[in-house]
Design a protein around this motif. Structure first.
Motif, PDB file in Angstrom:
ATOM      1  N   HIS A  88      98.589  16.013  74.360  1.00 52.13           N
ATOM      2  CA  HIS A  88      98.248  15.051  73.449  1.00 52.13           C
ATOM      3  C   HIS A  88      98.290  16.004  72.051  1.00 52.13           C
ATOM      4  O   HIS A  88      96.932  16.115  71.544  1.00 52.13           O
ATOM      5  N   LYS A  89      99.223  16.516  71.378  1.00 51.34           N
ATOM      6  CA  LYS A  89      99.017  17.270  70.536  1.00 51.34           C
ATOM      7  C   LYS A  89     100.269  17.304  69.545  1.00 51.34           C
ATOM      8  O   LYS A  89     100.581  18.067  68.641  1.00 51.34           O
ATOM      9  N   GLN A  90     101.023  16.463  69.796  1.00 50.02           N
ATOM     10  CA  GLN A  90     102.324  15.851  68.953  1.00 50.02           C
ATOM     11  C   GLN A  90     101.884  15.851  67.336  1.00 50.02           C
ATOM     12  O   GLN A  90     102.792  16.195  66.565  1.00 50.02           O
ATOM     13  N   ILE A 193      93.038   7.131  69.621  1.00 49.99           N
ATOM     14  CA  ILE A 193      93.192   8.702  69.560  1.00 49.99           C
ATOM     15  C   ILE A 193      94.264   9.052  70.310  1.00 49.99           C
ATOM     16  O   ILE A 193      95.236   9.936  70.066  1.00 49.99           O
ATOM     17  N   LEU A 194      94.424   8.780  71.755  1.00 49.25           N
ATOM     18  CA  LEU A 194      95.545   8.961  72.732  1.00 49.25           C
ATOM     19  C   LEU A 194      96.613   8.486  72.196  1.00 49.25           C
ATOM     20  O   LEU A 194      97.754   9.322  72.235  1.00 49.25           O
ATOM     21  N   ASP A 195      96.943   7.558  71.662  1.00 52.07           N
ATOM     22  CA  ASP A 195      98.092   7.133  71.188  1.00 52.07           C
ATOM     23  C   ASP A 195      98.746   7.775  70.024  1.00 52.07           C
ATOM     24  O   ASP A 195      99.879   7.814  70.108  1.00 52.07           O
ATOM     25  N   TYR A 227      94.196  15.547  71.279  1.00 60.15           N
ATOM     26  CA  TYR A 227      93.174  15.162  72.408  1.00 60.15           C
ATOM     27  C   TYR A 227      93.189  15.961  73.591  1.00 60.15           C
ATOM     28  O   TYR A 227      94.098  16.243  74.131  1.00 60.15           O
ATOM     29  N   ASP A 228      92.158  16.506  74.145  1.00 57.65           N
ATOM     30  CA  ASP A 228      91.965  17.216  75.282  1.00 57.65           C
ATOM     31  C   ASP A 228      91.169  16.420  76.592  1.00 57.65           C
ATOM     32  O   ASP A 228      89.983  15.977  76.067  1.00 57.65           O
ATOM     33  N   ALA A 229      91.994  15.973  77.281  1.00 56.60           N
ATOM     34  CA  ALA A 229      91.323  15.011  78.364  1.00 56.60           C
ATOM     35  C   ALA A 229      90.173  16.008  79.208  1.00 56.60           C
ATOM     36  O   ALA A 229      89.170  15.304  79.686  1.00 56.60           O
ATOM     37  N   SER A 233      87.517  15.592  74.179  1.00 53.42           N
ATOM     38  CA  SER A 233      87.200  15.952  72.833  1.00 53.42           C
ATOM     39  C   SER A 233      88.605  15.635  71.755  1.00 53.42           C
ATOM     40  O   SER A 233      89.732  15.847  72.444  1.00 53.42           O
ATOM     41  N   ALA A 234      88.580  15.597  70.607  1.00 54.19           N
ATOM     42  CA  ALA A 234      89.580  15.539  69.679  1.00 54.19           C
ATOM     43  C   ALA A 234      89.610  16.476  68.791  1.00 54.19           C
ATOM     44  O   ALA A 234      88.460  16.864  68.233  1.00 54.19           O
ATOM     45  N   LEU A 235      90.614  17.074  68.242  1.00 54.99           N
ATOM     46  CA  LEU A 235      90.739  18.133  67.236  1.00 54.99           C
ATOM     47  C   LEU A 235      90.689  17.480  65.868  1.00 54.99           C
ATOM     48  O   LEU A 235      91.704  16.846  65.544  1.00 54.99           O
ATOM     49  N   LEU A 236      89.743  17.725  65.094  1.00 55.72           N
ATOM     50  CA  LEU A 236      89.621  17.328  63.661  1.00 55.72           C
ATOM     51  C   LEU A 236      90.008  18.356  62.791  1.00 55.72           C
ATOM     52  O   LEU A 236      89.395  19.635  63.022  1.00 55.72           O
ATOM     53  N   LEU A 237      90.902  18.123  62.006  1.00 52.80           N
ATOM     54  CA  LEU A 237      91.616  19.170  61.057  1.00 52.80           C
ATOM     55  C   LEU A 237      90.853  18.874  59.543  1.00 52.80           C
ATOM     56  O   LEU A 237      91.332  18.057  58.721  1.00 52.80           O
ATOM     57  N   ASP A 238      89.731  19.423  59.376  1.00 56.16           N
ATOM     58  CA  ASP A 238      88.813  19.066  58.364  1.00 56.16           C
ATOM     59  C   ASP A 238      89.441  19.685  56.944  1.00 56.16           C
ATOM     60  O   ASP A 238      89.833  20.870  57.003  1.00 56.16           O
ATOM     61  N   VAL A 239      89.474  18.686  56.084  1.00 56.98           N
ATOM     62  CA  VAL A 239      90.221  18.853  54.739  1.00 56.98           C
ATOM     63  C   VAL A 239      89.350  19.803  53.848  1.00 56.98           C
ATOM     64  O   VAL A 239      89.783  20.106  52.913  1.00 56.98           O
ATOM     65  N   ALA A 240      87.932  19.715  53.970  1.00 52.50           N
ATOM     66  CA  ALA A 240      87.009  20.417  53.375  1.00 52.50           C
ATOM     67  C   ALA A 240      86.891  21.917  53.976  1.00 52.50           C
ATOM     68  O   ALA A 240      85.909  22.203  54.502  1.00 52.50           O
TER      69      ALA A 240
END
Length: 279
Positions: A88-90, A193-195, A227-229, A233-240
């Motif tokens: 889940h990284k597309q 998040i998964l979708d 998303y890592d099952a 956890s989910a990967l947040l690409l922080d814009v700050a």
């Protein structure tokens, strides 16, 4: 005594005395002219600063804040391993290609939106910043947005609520769905998040409270890219990017952060999903 006369007075002194005089002379030259009360306050503040523990000075003044222990930075080996291992990284590939840093401290919603719009591969408008190349940019984001919904001047000071960003994005040729976390269960939140992270034509823009995930700050926007099952956890690409790097955040904590009430709207934060429109 002037700086010059002070130096001359000790020119023939011993080396240590000469060094001390130079330091004093430098301080005299740099000291601001201020009322006596202000001088006393400055002296007190200076003495207090000398008592700060050494650990507090580890972080450079212009560097990022330390990542909380409950989060895993993408740059760490463990963070990279999660990204490589999950299916889940597309969303990560197109979003990372158009990664943006917010132009000011209140433009997180705008930077997050511009990343998603460019990553969707839809037709891009003329760009003020790049006249020869069509591109969605933070500078031009509000060009076609109803100023009654949101405008650059106001957003630069206040940011945008969930409903505001949803309405603003409706001015673009994309499909927009918004979800207040207070209306979602944890499982429903995770399913969204998964979708989205398993696709490259639909992205989740998360509105959350930093405090709830262990970070410093208030309300914030950033896209979710993976998303890592195994770790949930989910990967947040922080814009700050000047503040925090991209991090893996436990979904339960993201959910709590998204449930936090926005003081402006009085409603819970949540998620806006943008995707390409069906033909």
């Amino acid at each position: 005594m002037t700086r010059y006369s002070l130096i001359r007075a000790v020119r023939r002194s011993k080396p240590l005395e000469w060094l001390a005089a130079c330091v004093v002379a430098t301080l005299v030259a740099c000291a601001p002219l201020s009322p006596v009360a202000n001088q006393a306050a400055d002296q007190t503040a200076h003495q207090a600063s000398l008592q700060v523990p050494a650990s507090a000075a580890v972080r450079p003044a212009d560097g990022p804040l330390p990542v909380p222990p409950n989060l895993v930075a993408l740059t760490q080996p463990a963070g990279q391993k999660r990204l490589m291992a999950t299916a889940h990284k597309q969303s990560y590939w197109p979003l990372s290609q158009y990664f943006e840093t917010q132009r000011n401290e209140a433009y997180c919603s705008v930077a997050t939106s511009v990343m998603a719009l460019n990553a969707l591969g839809i037709r891009r408008p003329e760009s003020t910043q790049y006249p020869d190349f069509p591109y969605f940019s933070q500078e031009d984001f509000f060009r076609n947005v109803d100023p009654q919904v949101a405008n650059a001047a106001r957003v630069s000071k206040e940011g945008m609520t969930l409903d505001q960003l949803g309405a603003a994005l409706s001015a673009f040729p994309v499909e927009v769905m918004k979800f207040h976390a207070g209306d979602l269960t944890l499982d429903q939140f995770r399913d969204l998040i998964l979708d989205t992270t398993g696709r490259s034509d639909r992205f989740a823009l998360l509105n959350f409270s930093r405090v709830e995930i262990g970070e410093r700050g208030g309300g914030h926007w950033s896209p979710l890219a993976a998303y890592d099952a195994a770790s949930d956890s989910a990967l947040l690409l922080d814009v700050a990017r000047y503040k925090y790097p991209a991090v893996w955040v436990p979904v339960t904590q993201l959910y709590t952060g998204a449930q936090a009430v926005d003081s402006v709207s009085g409603l819970s934060r949540g998620m806006v999903i943008v995707g390409t429109r069906a033909n």
